[in-house]
Design a protein around this motif. Sequence first.
Motif, PDB file in Angstrom:
ATOM      1  N   LYS A  19       0.825  -1.218   0.000  1.00  0.00           N
ATOM      2  CA  LYS A  19       0.000   0.000   0.000  1.00  0.00           C
ATOM      3  C   LYS A  19       0.855   1.263   0.000  1.00  0.00           C
ATOM      4  O   LYS A  19       1.878   1.345   0.671  1.00  0.00           O
ATOM      5  CB  LYS A  19      -0.913   0.003   1.230  1.00  0.00           C
ATOM      6  N   LYS A  20       0.414   2.240  -0.764  1.00  0.00           N
ATOM      7  CA  LYS A  20       1.087   3.531  -0.807  1.00  0.00           C
ATOM      8  C   LYS A  20       0.777   4.304   0.472  1.00  0.00           C
ATOM      9  O   LYS A  20      -0.338   4.262   0.983  1.00  0.00           O
ATOM     10  CB  LYS A  20       0.622   4.354  -2.018  1.00  0.00           C
ATOM     11  N   SER A  21       1.754   5.021   0.962  1.00  0.00           N
ATOM     12  CA  SER A  21       1.616   5.769   2.203  1.00  0.00           C
ATOM     13  C   SER A  21       0.992   7.142   1.947  1.00  0.00           C
ATOM     14  O   SER A  21       1.448   7.894   1.082  1.00  0.00           O
ATOM     15  CB  SER A  21       2.987   5.949   2.852  1.00  0.00           C
ATOM     16  N   THR A  22      -0.026   7.462   2.720  1.00  0.00           N
ATOM     17  CA  THR A  22      -0.646   8.773   2.624  1.00  0.00           C
ATOM     18  C   THR A  22       0.333   9.855   3.072  1.00  0.00           C
ATOM     19  O   THR A  22       0.415  10.921   2.455  1.00  0.00           O
ATOM     20  CB  THR A  22      -1.920   8.824   3.493  1.00  0.00           C
ATOM     21  N   LEU A  23       1.113   9.572   4.109  1.00  0.00           N
ATOM     22  CA  LEU A  23       2.086  10.540   4.606  1.00  0.00           C
ATOM     23  C   LEU A  23       3.129  10.857   3.532  1.00  0.00           C
ATOM     24  O   LEU A  23       3.442  12.036   3.292  1.00  0.00           O
ATOM     25  CB  LEU A  23       2.770  10.010   5.869  1.00  0.00           C
ATOM     26  N   VAL A  24       3.661   9.839   2.882  1.00  0.00           N
ATOM     27  CA  VAL A  24       4.658  10.064   1.835  1.00  0.00           C
ATOM     28  C   VAL A  24       4.049  10.868   0.693  1.00  0.00           C
ATOM     29  O   VAL A  24       4.675  11.800   0.172  1.00  0.00           O
ATOM     30  CB  VAL A  24       5.235   8.718   1.324  1.00  0.00           C
ATOM     31  N   ALA A  25       2.824  10.535   0.308  1.00  0.00           N
ATOM     32  CA  ALA A  25       2.166  11.261  -0.781  1.00  0.00           C
ATOM     33  C   ALA A  25       2.005  12.733  -0.425  1.00  0.00           C
ATOM     34  O   ALA A  25       2.272  13.611  -1.260  1.00  0.00           O
ATOM     35  CB  ALA A  25       0.807  10.639  -1.085  1.00  0.00           C
ATOM     36  N   TYR A  26       1.610  13.033   0.810  1.00  0.00           N
ATOM     37  CA  TYR A  26       1.441  14.427   1.211  1.00  0.00           C
ATOM     38  C   TYR A  26       2.784  15.153   1.362  1.00  0.00           C
ATOM     39  O   TYR A  26       2.874  16.349   1.073  1.00  0.00           O
ATOM     40  CB  TYR A  26       0.623  14.551   2.493  1.00  0.00           C
ATOM     41  N   LEU A  27       3.807  14.458   1.805  1.00  0.00           N
ATOM     42  CA  LEU A  27       5.128  15.087   1.878  1.00  0.00           C
ATOM     43  C   LEU A  27       5.640  15.431   0.483  1.00  0.00           C
ATOM     44  O   LEU A  27       6.183  16.529   0.261  1.00  0.00           O
ATOM     45  CB  LEU A  27       6.120  14.175   2.606  1.00  0.00           C
ATOM     46  N   LEU A  28       5.473  14.505  -0.455  1.00  0.00           N
ATOM     47  CA  LEU A  28       5.861  14.797  -1.836  1.00  0.00           C
ATOM     48  C   LEU A  28       5.038  15.948  -2.396  1.00  0.00           C
ATOM     49  O   LEU A  28       5.566  16.816  -3.099  1.00  0.00           O
ATOM     50  CB  LEU A  28       5.698  13.548  -2.702  1.00  0.00           C
ATOM     51  N   TRP A  29       3.750  15.961  -2.068  1.00  0.00           N
ATOM     52  CA  TRP A  29       2.896  17.055  -2.528  1.00  0.00           C
ATOM     53  C   TRP A  29       3.363  18.389  -1.943  1.00  0.00           C
ATOM     54  O   TRP A  29       3.438  19.384  -2.652  1.00  0.00           O
ATOM     55  CB  TRP A  29       1.441  16.783  -2.127  1.00  0.00           C
ATOM     56  N   PHE A  30       3.678  18.396  -0.661  1.00  0.00           N
ATOM     57  CA  PHE A  30       4.060  19.646   0.005  1.00  0.00           C
ATOM     58  C   PHE A  30       5.372  20.205  -0.539  1.00  0.00           C
ATOM     59  O   PHE A  30       5.485  21.400  -0.802  1.00  0.00           O
ATOM     60  CB  PHE A  30       4.175  19.419   1.519  1.00  0.00           C
TER      61      PHE A  30
END
Length: 111
Positions: A19-30
């Motif tokens: 599963k992809k991490s929501t935290l990692v996705a938001y850090l990359l987004w930020f």
Amino acid sequence: MALSTEQQMLVEQRLANDKKSTLVAYLLWFFFGGLGAHRFYLGRTGSAIAMLALAVVGVLTFAIIIGIPLLIAVGIWALVDAFLIPGMIEQLTREARAQITAEISATSGGV
């Protein structure tokens, strides 16, 4: 055909590992949202390349005013993505669950 409890546990275990991490996705987004890094991470390569291209062209043409609307568009797109990330991850999770379930069903002969 329904999976046994053991097979369902195997599906969920493999899903948790992949599963992809929501935290990692938001850090990359930020940090790199304007470059589409979060979209690359979530497997949306086509739209990530489009976002990256718009950002690069916007920066390169900023001095001649053409880049300003492009950068505004990328900024709005990145802002909207902040609300879309959970749905993207959920969709990836559903697709992965279906794929893993199909693999386990096929290897167990549908039992």
